[in-house]
Design an enzyme around this catalytic site. Structure first.
Site, PDB file in Angstrom:
ATOM      1  CB  CYS A 130      87.701  69.007 -79.252  1.00 30.76           C
ATOM      2  SG  CYS A 130      87.327  68.657 -77.538  1.00 30.76           S
ATOM      3  CG  HIS A 260      90.266  64.746 -77.829  1.00 31.05           C
ATOM      4  ND1 HIS A 260      90.947  64.984 -76.663  1.00 31.05           N
ATOM      5  CD2 HIS A 260      89.084  65.411 -77.692  1.00 31.05           C
ATOM      6  CE1 HIS A 260      90.217  65.765 -75.870  1.00 31.05           C
ATOM      7  NE2 HIS A 260      89.083  66.043 -76.485  1.00 31.05           N
TER       8      HIS A 260
HETATM    9  C1  2RA Z   1      86.483  67.394 -73.623  1.00 26.90           C
HETATM   10  N1  2RA Z   1      85.384  67.558 -75.724  1.00 26.90           N
HETATM   11  O1  2RA Z   1      87.402  66.770 -74.154  1.00 26.90           O
HETATM   12  C2  2RA Z   1      85.523  68.156 -74.438  1.00 26.90           C
HETATM   13  C3  2RA Z   1      85.927  69.579 -74.497  1.00 26.90           C
HETATM   14  N2  2RA Z   1      85.070  70.359 -75.306  1.00 26.90           N
HETATM   15  O2  2RA Z   1      86.321  67.431 -72.411  1.00 26.90           O
END
Ligand code: 2RA
Length: 351
Positions: A130, A260
């Site tokens: 991600c 994110h």
């Molecule tokens: C996280 N990218 O944010 C990782 C999850 N796949 O922990």
């Protein structure tokens, strides 16, 4: 005959988002949707597009007649079962880390490298991590236009990247500090959290996440890098088709539930301007450009959570680096960062 789509891990957090995405799709090309999960969840009823479906237990036979099987399960489950699905004739689209760097498995972001879906000798296609996905629509579009040479990024990763336990932990820590005048003395947030019966040793995070930022995501690898930072480097190279791309990433966990963010410093072969970059972003349907700093308009995770597109803003021409842009992206890590990209790969396969 209309194709059959299976969702493995239907009862998990990303599986739930996947069902929301299927419910909202205008076009729905599937003749049948099959929900598959561990034996523990078998028999559960779930509704997809108004139709009640019974969750089937994961078994080789569950893949019979399936054209495309989307996997939203832990690495070890994908590692075992995606090849079984492929052997039964399905194309497995896997959202785990099990196959991403396998040279015989394409790593696909449809708006960047959709043609790779045809190059799948193992019958498996991988979905990126991600954090990489949060910026890939933007990086792919810029690379096509200006030729990417170097990428320096810092991530601001939401708790939900660590799963439901990580979300629960963040909420519990926020409850623990609520109403307290902490954050004014070294260690007082940690003390408040631990005094509420939440020892850091029990946390998915290595430090308090409430009222804090934690410069560590994933697991520790060689030379002080984390797994998450290496994923950003290796996956960006593979998706963009630049095997020697120079990448440096620092991955940081922040007290955000979902979405994110990434601060990007990208060096290009060709001259770039903010105006030219704006045009590139505006032409990419999966990007929303929010870049009016004079009006204090830029993307923030709180305004992007639940949205499908990647949001881009704070686009600047670097003052001291030629052919270089700095900008900020936000992407919902459970949607484009996981379920949505997986589903878009499945859609691309039937289109
Ligand atoms: C996280 N990218 O944010 C990782 C999850 N796949 O922990």
């Amino acid at each position: 005959m209309a194709p059959v789509l299976a969702l493995v891990g239907a009862t998990g957090a990303v599986g739930g988002v996947m069902i929301d995405i299927m419910d909202a799709r205008r076009q729905f090309p599937w003749g049948e949707v099959r929900l598959i999960a561990s034996a523990r969840s078998a028999g559960r009823k779930m509704t997809v597009r108004g139709q009640e479906l019974t969750v089937q237990a994961l078994s080789p036979e569950a893949f019979d007649g399936v054209d495309i099987a989307m996997f939203d399960v832990p690495d070890e489950v994908s590692k075992e079962w995606a090849p079984i699905a492929a052997a039964r004739g399905a194309v497995a689209v896997d959202n785990s880390g099990a196959f991403r760097m396998n040279p015989d498995v394409p790593l696909v972001v449809p708006e960047v490298n959709v043609a790779k879906i045809h190059d799948r000798p193992l019958g498996i296609i991988a979905n990126p991590n991600c954090t990489t996905l949060s910026m890939m629509a933007a990086m792919g579009a810029l690379h096509r236009e200006f030729g990417l040479l170097e990428l320096v990024v810092a991530s601001y990763q939401a708790a939900s990247g660590g799963g439901q336990a990580a979300i629960d932990r963040l909420y519990a820590e926020l409850d623990a500090v609520h109403g307290k005048q902490v954050g004014v003395r070294a260690g007082d947030v940690r003390e408040a959290v631990e005094a509420a019966g939440l020892p850091i040793s029990d946390s998915p995070f290595p430090a308090p996440l409430a009222m804090n930022v934690v410069p560590f995501a994933g697991s520790l690898k060689d030379d002080g890098w984390t797994s998450e930072e290496l994923k950003v480097r290796n996956e960006s190279r593979k998706i963009l088709g630049i095997p020697d791309l120079k990448v440096s990433a620092t991955c940081v966990r922040v007290p955000v539930v979902t979405t994110h963010s990434v601060a990007v410093h990208a060096v290009f072969e060709h001259a770039v301007t903010v105006e030219a970059a704006h045009k590139v972003f505006a032409a990419q349907p999966s990007i929303v450009l929010v870049d009016d700093p004079a009006a204090m308009r830029f993307p923030t995770p709180a305004d992007v959570v639940g949205e499908d597109p990647t949001y881009v803003g704070r686009v600047r021409q670097a003052l001291d680096f030629p052919n270089t842009l700095d900008f900020f992206v936000c992407g919902d890590n459970l949607r484009k960062g996981a379920a949505l990209n997986t589903y878009e790969i499945a859609e691309a396969l039937v289109n």
